[in-house]
Design an enzyme around this catalytic site. Structure first.
Site, PDB file in Angstrom:
ATOM      1  N   ILE A  20     -29.191   0.405  20.997  1.00 17.69           N
ATOM      2  CA  ILE A  20     -29.869   1.605  20.519  1.00 17.69           C
ATOM      3  C   ILE A  20     -29.122   2.247  19.352  1.00 17.69           C
ATOM      4  O   ILE A  20     -29.739   2.782  18.421  1.00 17.69           O
ATOM      5  CB  ILE A  20     -30.042   2.620  21.684  1.00 17.69           C
ATOM      6  CG1 ILE A  20     -30.946   3.786  21.275  1.00 17.69           C
ATOM      7  CG2 ILE A  20     -28.703   3.098  22.198  1.00 17.69           C
ATOM      8  CD1 ILE A  20     -32.379   3.400  21.014  1.00 17.69           C
ATOM      9  N   ASP A  41     -26.823  -9.659  16.510  1.00 17.54           N
ATOM     10  CA  ASP A  41     -26.472  -9.409  17.909  1.00 17.54           C
ATOM     11  C   ASP A  41     -26.325 -10.728  18.648  1.00 17.54           C
ATOM     12  O   ASP A  41     -27.009 -11.710  18.330  1.00 17.54           O
ATOM     13  CB  ASP A  41     -27.541  -8.552  18.601  1.00 17.54           C
ATOM     14  CG  ASP A  41     -27.015  -7.902  19.869  1.00 17.54           C
ATOM     15  OD1 ASP A  41     -26.712  -6.699  19.815  1.00 17.54           O
ATOM     16  OD2 ASP A  41     -26.891  -8.599  20.906  1.00 17.54           O
ATOM     17  N   SER A  51     -25.594  -2.141  26.975  1.00 15.95           N
ATOM     18  CA  SER A  51     -25.846  -0.951  27.783  1.00 15.95           C
ATOM     19  C   SER A  51     -27.262  -0.424  27.613  1.00 15.95           C
ATOM     20  O   SER A  51     -27.848   0.128  28.551  1.00 15.95           O
ATOM     21  CB  SER A  51     -24.837   0.144  27.424  1.00 15.95           C
ATOM     22  OG  SER A  51     -23.521  -0.292  27.637  1.00 15.95           O
ATOM     23  N   HIS A  54     -29.803  -1.934  30.289  1.00 16.27           N
ATOM     24  CA  HIS A  54     -29.846  -1.569  31.702  1.00 16.27           C
ATOM     25  C   HIS A  54     -29.891  -0.065  31.920  1.00 16.27           C
ATOM     26  O   HIS A  54     -30.100   0.388  33.041  1.00 16.27           O
ATOM     27  CB  HIS A  54     -28.644  -2.159  32.450  1.00 16.27           C
ATOM     28  CG  HIS A  54     -27.305  -1.641  31.993  1.00 16.27           C
ATOM     29  ND1 HIS A  54     -26.890  -0.346  32.193  1.00 16.27           N
ATOM     30  CD2 HIS A  54     -26.286  -2.265  31.355  1.00 16.27           C
ATOM     31  CE1 HIS A  54     -25.673  -0.192  31.705  1.00 16.27           C
ATOM     32  NE2 HIS A  54     -25.284  -1.336  31.181  1.00 16.27           N
ATOM     33  N   HIS A 233     -20.620   2.159  36.249  1.00 20.02           N
ATOM     34  CA  HIS A 233     -21.207   3.079  37.210  1.00 20.02           C
ATOM     35  C   HIS A 233     -22.387   2.386  37.863  1.00 20.02           C
ATOM     36  O   HIS A 233     -22.893   1.374  37.372  1.00 20.02           O
ATOM     37  CB  HIS A 233     -21.596   4.407  36.549  1.00 20.02           C
ATOM     38  CG  HIS A 233     -22.999   4.471  36.056  1.00 20.02           C
ATOM     39  ND1 HIS A 233     -23.468   3.676  35.041  1.00 20.02           N
ATOM     40  CD2 HIS A 233     -24.049   5.240  36.441  1.00 20.02           C
ATOM     41  CE1 HIS A 233     -24.749   3.961  34.817  1.00 20.02           C
ATOM     42  NE2 HIS A 233     -25.122   4.902  35.648  1.00 20.02           N
ATOM     43  N   TYR A 287     -27.523  11.147  39.744  1.00 21.50           N
ATOM     44  CA  TYR A 287     -28.714  11.497  38.978  1.00 21.50           C
ATOM     45  C   TYR A 287     -29.880  10.645  39.469  1.00 21.50           C
ATOM     46  O   TYR A 287     -29.692   9.586  40.090  1.00 21.50           O
ATOM     47  CB  TYR A 287     -28.487  11.340  37.471  1.00 21.50           C
ATOM     48  CG  TYR A 287     -28.264   9.922  36.999  1.00 21.50           C
ATOM     49  CD1 TYR A 287     -29.338   9.097  36.654  1.00 21.50           C
ATOM     50  CD2 TYR A 287     -26.976   9.408  36.862  1.00 21.50           C
ATOM     51  CE1 TYR A 287     -29.135   7.796  36.203  1.00 21.50           C
ATOM     52  CE2 TYR A 287     -26.766   8.117  36.414  1.00 21.50           C
ATOM     53  CZ  TYR A 287     -27.845   7.314  36.080  1.00 21.50           C
ATOM     54  OH  TYR A 287     -27.653   6.031  35.643  1.00 21.50           O
ATOM     55  N   THR A 397     -29.012   8.847  25.082  1.00 18.49           N
ATOM     56  CA  THR A 397     -29.336  10.261  24.889  1.00 18.49           C
ATOM     57  C   THR A 397     -28.972  10.749  23.494  1.00 18.49           C
ATOM     58  O   THR A 397     -29.687  11.566  22.908  1.00 18.49           O
ATOM     59  CB  THR A 397     -28.580  11.112  25.935  1.00 18.49           C
ATOM     60  OG1 THR A 397     -28.899  10.634  27.246  1.00 18.49           O
ATOM     61  CG2 THR A 397     -28.946  12.573  25.824  1.00 18.49           C
ATOM     62  N   ASP A 590      -8.064  23.087   5.916  1.00 20.91           N
ATOM     63  CA  ASP A 590      -7.339  24.101   5.164  1.00 20.91           C
ATOM     64  C   ASP A 590      -5.864  23.754   5.284  1.00 20.91           C
ATOM     65  O   ASP A 590      -5.376  23.362   6.339  1.00 20.91           O
ATOM     66  CB  ASP A 590      -7.658  25.513   5.633  1.00 20.91           C
ATOM     67  CG  ASP A 590      -7.123  25.827   7.019  1.00 20.91           C
ATOM     68  OD1 ASP A 590      -7.089  24.910   7.862  1.00 20.91           O
ATOM     69  OD2 ASP A 590      -6.765  26.990   7.268  1.00 20.91           O
ATOM     70  N   THR A 592      -1.630  24.279   3.479  1.00 19.39           N
ATOM     71  CA  THR A 592      -0.700  24.883   2.535  1.00 19.39           C
ATOM     72  C   THR A 592      -0.003  23.746   1.802  1.00 19.39           C
ATOM     73  O   THR A 592       0.415  22.756   2.434  1.00 19.39           O
ATOM     74  CB  THR A 592       0.334  25.784   3.218  1.00 19.39           C
ATOM     75  OG1 THR A 592       1.026  25.042   4.235  1.00 19.39           O
ATOM     76  CG2 THR A 592      -0.330  26.986   3.837  1.00 19.39           C
ATOM     77  N   LEU A 692      10.681  26.674   9.244  1.00 17.95           N
ATOM     78  CA  LEU A 692      11.937  25.986   8.983  1.00 17.95           C
ATOM     79  C   LEU A 692      11.792  24.511   9.329  1.00 17.95           C
ATOM     80  O   LEU A 692      11.463  24.155  10.471  1.00 17.95           O
ATOM     81  CB  LEU A 692      13.057  26.621   9.814  1.00 17.95           C
ATOM     82  CG  LEU A 692      13.219  28.138   9.635  1.00 17.95           C
ATOM     83  CD1 LEU A 692      14.188  28.702  10.657  1.00 17.95           C
ATOM     84  CD2 LEU A 692      13.668  28.478   8.215  1.00 17.95           C
TER      85      LEU A 692
END
Length: 855
Positions: A20, A41, A51, A54, A233, A287, A397, A590, A592, A692
């Site tokens: 994806i 691929d 990934s 699945h 997982h 989930y 996602t 930023d 110095t 210093l």
């Protein structure tokens, strides 16, 4: 869509990986007009076996990290525009619900509402248990306390999305080559030359590594140590449930045969869209989504399973997927998660969805995805090689938004989404310190990121038990002797506060408001006492971890002028504060800059965990006649600051420290007793002070000299918690929080660091900002009206129900006696005296825009 066309001999851009992320990147590059894009691929297309093949494709948009929410929000819009060959929209906008079983989780869900509001998620809201059950009738409302509801969350099939994105890319001229394993990337003189595949080479100018769990292996061959960690997982799908209807027919789906060939019978389920809100039970790291008349159950509720990348298989011709491992029933039926030892995942799942109790699990597998050390993507241009890009550790996602931002980055030099620039400093592949590339580190921290993925994590939390004590400054043991509370910052052990300063509370405690609850975690009132002591007396801070660059050579002056927005025509001994901008005028850093000799400069930045991004940026742009060398570890550095700093330093040096002899923003070489030191007359705390610098072998001795001299002046050490409070009172920006690439210098209130008479990267865009264009928001310094209240960053700033922006950084200012917050607001709201509110932990806090600096 599988094709067996011959391998092209050359291309402008080659994307390795047609999952994806690779498909999204190709889609957006071709949308921008690129035609010579090749995607290769190792697997078939569109079901590559990675990934994306699945993944159940659930899309919860809201995250604590703004970048993930913005990526997800764009991905939702993109996937909603995609259609299959029959004209069916690919995105199922079912809504998403996260439930809470504890008081602590309900407080977390309130933060979800606040983050969703801050990041622009449509209509985030809290639900009662009964409302949750109305939307998800199989949920037992008696076991929950409520839920967070995001109406536009939903689901998309990764395989279908890959097919649609690839088809659109090919229609615009891209070429996809399946069944072709990439073996190497050929480089010469620091530039990409070709992609080496098992079927031959593709000469090219650019390569994008979008191989996710396989990204580390390819990087290792190039000497690029990507800390991308594969983790497993579990996902299971129940047998049919009487309570669910089954109106699915996926056999005529254009990708069905290809999907079934790779994934077997579970393709019949994975291709079925959900018909009700997706569900997450984070208290038990679970989930859920429906697959027709079955429920899919995903579990992170087990001990981390981290395979060795060198032992990962590929995607074989017989359909075996390298990203899928054999299911382990033990991890489903026993409580093995370190933070959830009391209940097995299956038990917790059946409690929440009683209809699944006792049902057979027809499909079970351990699917892999990739983690990074901070849980965010690993993307952008790799500093070691021109033309080498990465896009890994990205979920379905977020892949739409990540692909868009990466394509913009490749095209224009700055990542953007349609609503404007997006800061990717915490996602940048160059952010990592050298030790993070080791497999020992990546394995341990990748596993820990897996462990905490559904945990309630405080914004100030840091690693406590894993991969600590990696980098120690020269005074590490001195800090320990002073009872420092040490936190890990980019591998450095840094003091947050010192318990040895507890006695200061007797002196300053009345001016340090008490805290409790969420605001009191990872905080000590000693931070307040240290802050007030620095303002009134004198303090010393170990700032060795601040990034330091030595820039030298005949062309150093011209080079720095090209990088910097300010006029860099400075004399030897002068210091100048300046900005580095990207091509779109966003503030890249930023710094110095100190001129130490005719052709030598010292460049200092406070980047902390993203400071390596600055190092990579400077190194990338250096011409051949300029040498850029990172000297962070070569120099110990301390800042001595406070009204009595001159008195302390005068006792150990013969140098004249008066304002006339040693003016502000100048540098001198001097001796502190017998230690050679480069002293800079400036201080990030905003008080009288000197930074210093000395070679690291002298560091401990320098500290001891200063410490001994300071005893008669009540010299105290102070930590990062104190420094954050001191700098925000003075209005000093912290890059990565209240200063980053999403804002130009004029929006950031730093026009004094810009000289438009000079030429620098991003000048055209900065000029537009100077003329009033590109000014959508302006920085605003806010203080809470309630002098005892504290808010954290990333919470929305409101006018009634209208979200104006969000808090970029916030710390209590102990000298001003109020919590100080910085936000970017519409110009009409950024005017001093304007009243707004900040939503924090479910409460609205009145705040007022102030003139800055406050001190």
């Amino acid at each position: 869509m599988d094709t067996h066309d011959s391998l092209p001999a050359e291309a402008d851009t080659v994307i390795v990986g047609a999952g994806i992320v690779g498909c999204s990147t190709a889609y957006h590059l071709t949308e921008f007009g690129r035609e010579d894009v090749v995607v290769v691929d190792q697997g078939p297309l569109p079901t590559t076996g990675g990934s994306s093949s699945h993944a159940p494709g659930i899309m919860f948009q809201t995250a604590e990290e703004k970048v993930l929410t913005k990526f997800a929000n764009y991905s939702r819009k993109l996937y909603s525009q995609l259609e299959d060959d029959d004209g069916n929209q690919l995105y199922s906008e079912t809504g998403g619900i996260e439930v809470a079983r504890t008081d602590e989780r309900m407080e977390f869900l309130q933060r979800r509402v606040e983050h969703g509001t801050a990041w622009g998620v449509p209509d985030p809201q809290l639900l009662s248990p009964e409302k949750v059950e109305e939307k998800l009738p199989l949920v037992d409302s008696d076991v929950i306390q409520g839920g967070y509801y995001s109406p536009t969350d939903g689901q998309v099939s990764g395989v279908k999305a890959c097919a649609a994105l690839a088809k659109a890319s090919m229609d615009r001229g891209a070429k996809f080559v399946p069944h072709t394993r990439t073996e190497d990337v050929a480089v010469e003189d620091g530039e990409v030359q070709a992609v080496v595949t098992e079927h031959g080479n593709i000469d090219c100018d650019e390569v994008v590594i979008a191989t996710n769990i396989w990204a580390r292996q390819l990087g290792e061959q190039l000497g690029v140590h990507l800390p991308v960690t594969p983790v497993e997982h579990q996902y299971t799908i129940t047998e049919p449930l009487e309570e669910l209807s089954d109106d699915r027919d996926v056999t005529d789906d254009p990708v069905y045969e290809n999907y079934r060939e790779v994934s077997g019978e579970r393709a019949d389920r994975l291709l079925a869209n959900p018909d009700r809100p997706i569900l997450r039970d984070q208290d038990h790291a679970l989930y859920f989504r429906t697959h027709g008349d079955a429920y899919g159950i995903g579990s992170y509720n087990h001990e981390p399973l981290v395979p060795d990348p060198q032992e990962l298989g590929g995607n074989e011709e017989d359909g075996e997927q390298g990203s899928v491992h054999e299911f382990s029933d033990y991890h489903l039926n026993n409580p093995t998660h370190p933070d959830r030892p009391d209940k097995a995942p299956r038990q917790a799942s059946d409690e929440l969805l009683p209809a699944t109790e006792g049902k057979e699990l027809e499909h079970k597998y351990n699917g892999m995805f990739a983690e990074s050390p901070n849980g965010l993507p690993v993307m952008g241009p790799v500093q070691e090689y021109d033309g080498l890009w990465t896009a890994a550790a990205i979920w379905v996602t977020h892949a739409g938004g990540a692909g868009r931002a990466l394509a913009e980055w490749m095209e224009t030099g700055a990542p953007k989404l349609p609503d404007g620039p997006i800061d990717l400093s915490h996602c940048n592949v160059n952010r990592f310190q050298p030790h993070e590339g080791s497999w020992d580190f990546a394995r341990d921290i990748g596993g820990e990121e897996y462990r905490i993925v559904y945990n309630i994590v405080h914004p100030k939390w840091t690693w406590t038990d894993h991969q600590r004590d990696i980098r120690r400054s020269s005074v590490y043991h001195k800090l320990q002797e002073l009872d420092a509370e040490l936190w890990a910052e980019a591998g450095w052990e840094e003091a947050q506060w010192f318990d040895s300063n507890a006695d200061l509370l007797a002196r300053y405690g009345e001016d340090v408001p008490e805290r409790d609850g969420w605001e009191a975690k990872y905080w000590s009132p000693i931070e307040g006492a240290e802050s007030l002591h620095v303002r009134n007396e004198v303090g010393i801070h170990d700032m060795t971890s601040f990034n330091k660059l030595a820039v030298s050579g005949q062309g150093a002056d011209e080079f720095l002028q090209y990088l910097c927005t300010n006029d860099m025509d400075i004399d030897v001994g002068q210091i100048r504060y300046t900005l580095l901008c990207n091509e779109e005028g966003g503030v890249r850093a930023d710094v110095t800059v100190t001129r130490t000799d005719e052709d030598r400069y010292l460049v200092l930045t406070t980047g902390r965990e993203v400071g390596q991004n600055h190092v990579a940026w400077v190194e990338k742009h250096a011409p051949e006649d300029v040498t850029v060398r990172e000297v962070t570890s070569e120099l110990s550095s301390f800042v001595l600051t406070g009204p009595n700093a001159r008195d302390v330093l005068s006792e150990v040096t013969r140098a004249d420290l008066s304002d006339e002899a040693f003016p502000f923003y100048t540098t001198q070489e001097l001796f502190v007793k017998n230690v050679p030191v480069r002293a800079l007359r400036l201080s990030y705390a905003g008080e009288l002070g000197w930074e210093l610098y000395t070679p690291s072998e002298y560091g401990e001795q320098l500290w001891e000299h200063l410490w001994e001299a300071g005893q008669d002046h009540d010299l105290r050490p102070y930590g990062n918690g104190t420094l954050d409070s001191l700098r925000i009172e003075k209005g000093f920006r912290l890059w990565g929080q209240d200063l980053h690439t999403e804002h130009n210098p004029y929006e950031a209130g730093l026009s004094f660091a810009v000289d438009l008479e000079t030429d620098f990267i991003g000048k055209e865009a900065v000029v537009e900002a100077a003329e009033g264009e590109r000014i959508d928001h302006e920085v605003a310094c806010l203080t809470l009206d309630d002098e005892d209240a504290v808010v954290f960053k990333d919470r929305p700033v409101l006018d009634g129900d209208e979200s104006l922006g969000y808090v970029h950084s916030a710390e209590y200012g102990y000298t001003v006696g109020a919590c100080v917050a910085y936000a970017y607001l519409p110009p009409e709201y950024a005017e001093p005296g304007t009243d707004v509110e900040i939503l924090h932990e479910g409460e609205r806090y009145a705040a007022t825009v102030r003139e800055e600096p406050l001190l």
